[in-house]
Write an enzyme that holds these catalytic residues in place. Structure first.
Site, PDB file in Angstrom:
ATOM      1  N   SER A 179       0.814  -1.211   0.000  1.00  0.00           N
ATOM      2  CA  SER A 179       0.000   0.000   0.000  1.00  0.00           C
ATOM      3  C   SER A 179       0.849   1.264   0.000  1.00  0.00           C
ATOM      4  CB  SER A 179      -0.939   0.006   1.212  1.00  0.00           C
ATOM      5  OG  SER A 179      -1.841  -1.071   1.151  1.00  0.00           O
ATOM      6  N   HIS A 231       0.625   4.344   4.305  1.00  0.00           N
ATOM      7  CA  HIS A 231      -0.084   5.039   3.229  1.00  0.00           C
ATOM      8  C   HIS A 231       0.384   6.486   3.113  1.00  0.00           C
ATOM      9  CE1 HIS A 231      -3.749   2.118   3.812  1.00  0.00           C
ATOM     10  NE2 HIS A 231      -2.652   1.503   3.423  1.00  0.00           N
TER      11      HIS A 231
END
Length: 363
Positions: A179, A231
């Protein structure tokens, strides 16, 4: 995203000798869109991630140490860990640690290679499915436009940036997944749109849609078992790298040999050079500070008392405490698993839909 090119207009005129001489000094048309690169790196990354997930399930061998595996009748050795152990339907924590998951405490003990290896592992079926859906929808389009070298560097460095920020704030749980690298691609898409602003049509609509897509994906990070610091770190890294790696040169900056019609324009516009320099400085400061904090074993939460809410927001539906009471957690774990998997799926479907629609808006 695609480039906005001016349509070619062919006009037939009778040229005088002077006009012919003048026209011969004109540089060739530079407005034709460049040929697309053949995307091979992103599919290779996809294959590596899937292969490593299958390998992790093989190594995990849930039936050998548990009687409450999920899907043991049909999957046998590849059965998933109990949902209380892993709500994302995947291997155990110990297996992920064995294969290179990010654990801040182990990184402090010298296993700094985990900052790199963790981005190739995934915690479960929904985790890898949603990440690979985003990788194919975003990565292939970027590789077609900018080539494997720049997108590969962008992917790797963004993943490291995400792991670095995660190791400074996540201390009680492990972290795996691509991610961080994927958010780096999203950040680079945003900076690419900004730095090449002049060549796109419907740019405001494209910007709004892209920002909303990024915010929707970041909102998934408020759920437990989701490392939003990876993230955010990946997004910030990719955002600055996009200004450096994805800036497009001016269309007529190349002058063929022997042409003396006008002075050659610089490769990039002034504001692009400014953004490149500022981005290089920002990345140097970010990575230098991050690695200094890492080597000194500094806990980022000591300098930011509210930052833990960026990765998980407690609600009546779930707890953010990884060491919560087993009886309390037992009443919530199924709801947590359902919410995590659904939010993962919804966010990545939004990403996929946006990437499909965005070129039509930009063009």
């Amino acid at each position: 995203m695609v480039r906005k090119d001016s349509p070619e207009i062919e006009i037939n005129v009778h040229s005088t000798p002077a006009a012919a001489a003048q026209s011969s000094s004109q540089p060739p048309n530079q407005n034709n869109a460049p040929e697309e690169w053949f995307p091979w790196l992103v599919p290779t990354i996809f294959i590596i991630n899937v292969a490593l997930f299958i390998l992790s399930m093989y190594i995990n061998n849930c039936p050998a140490h548990s009687r409450s595996c999920v899907g043991i009748e049909s999957l046998h050795r590849f059965a998933f860990e109990n949902i209380h152990e892993n709500p994302l339907l995947g291997p155990s924590t110990s297996t992920l640690l064995q294969m290179g998951a990010l654990d801040a405490n182990k990184v402090f003990q010298g296993q700094r290679w985990r900052i790199f290896t963790c981005m190739w592992l995934h915690a479960g079926v929904f985790h890898i499915f949603t990440n690979m859906l985003s990788l194919l929808s975003v990565g292939i389009r970027l590789e077609q436009e900018f080539g494997f070298a720049r997108i590969g560097l962008l992917y790797i460095v963004s993943g490291i940036g995400g792991s670095l920020l995660s190791s400074l704030f996540i201390r009680k749980t492990i972290s795996v997944g691509a991610s961080g690298a994927l958010f780096g691609l999203l950040g680079a898409m945003l900076s690419e749109l900004l730095t090449n602003w002049a060549i796109y049509a419907n740019k405001v609509a494209a910007l709004v849609m892209l920002v909303l897509m990024i915010l929707m994906n970041l909102l998934v990070g408020i759920l437990p078992h989701v490392d939003n610091f990876a993230h955010i770190g990946g997004f910030i890294t990719g955002f600055f790298l996009g200004f450096i790696l994805l800036a497009r040169p001016q269309l007529d900056w190349i002058v063929p040999p022997g042409y003396y019609g006008h002075p050659m324009k610089p490769q990039y516009k002034l504001y692009q050079y400014v953004l490149i320099v500022l981005s290089v400085i920002a990345l140097i400061v970010i990575f230098t500070t991050g690695f200094v904090f890492l080597y000194r074993k500094i806990d980022g939460n000591n300098y930011c008392s509210w930052c833990h809410y960026l990765s998980c927001v407690p609600t009546p539906l779930w707890s953010c405490d990884p060491q919560c009471n087993v009886r309390f957690c037992d009443n919530l774990v199924r709801e947590i698993a359902r919410n995590i998997n659904l939010f993962f799926l919804y966010s990545r479907l939004i990403t996929y839909f946006t990437i499909i629609v965005l070129p039509f808006i930009v063009y």
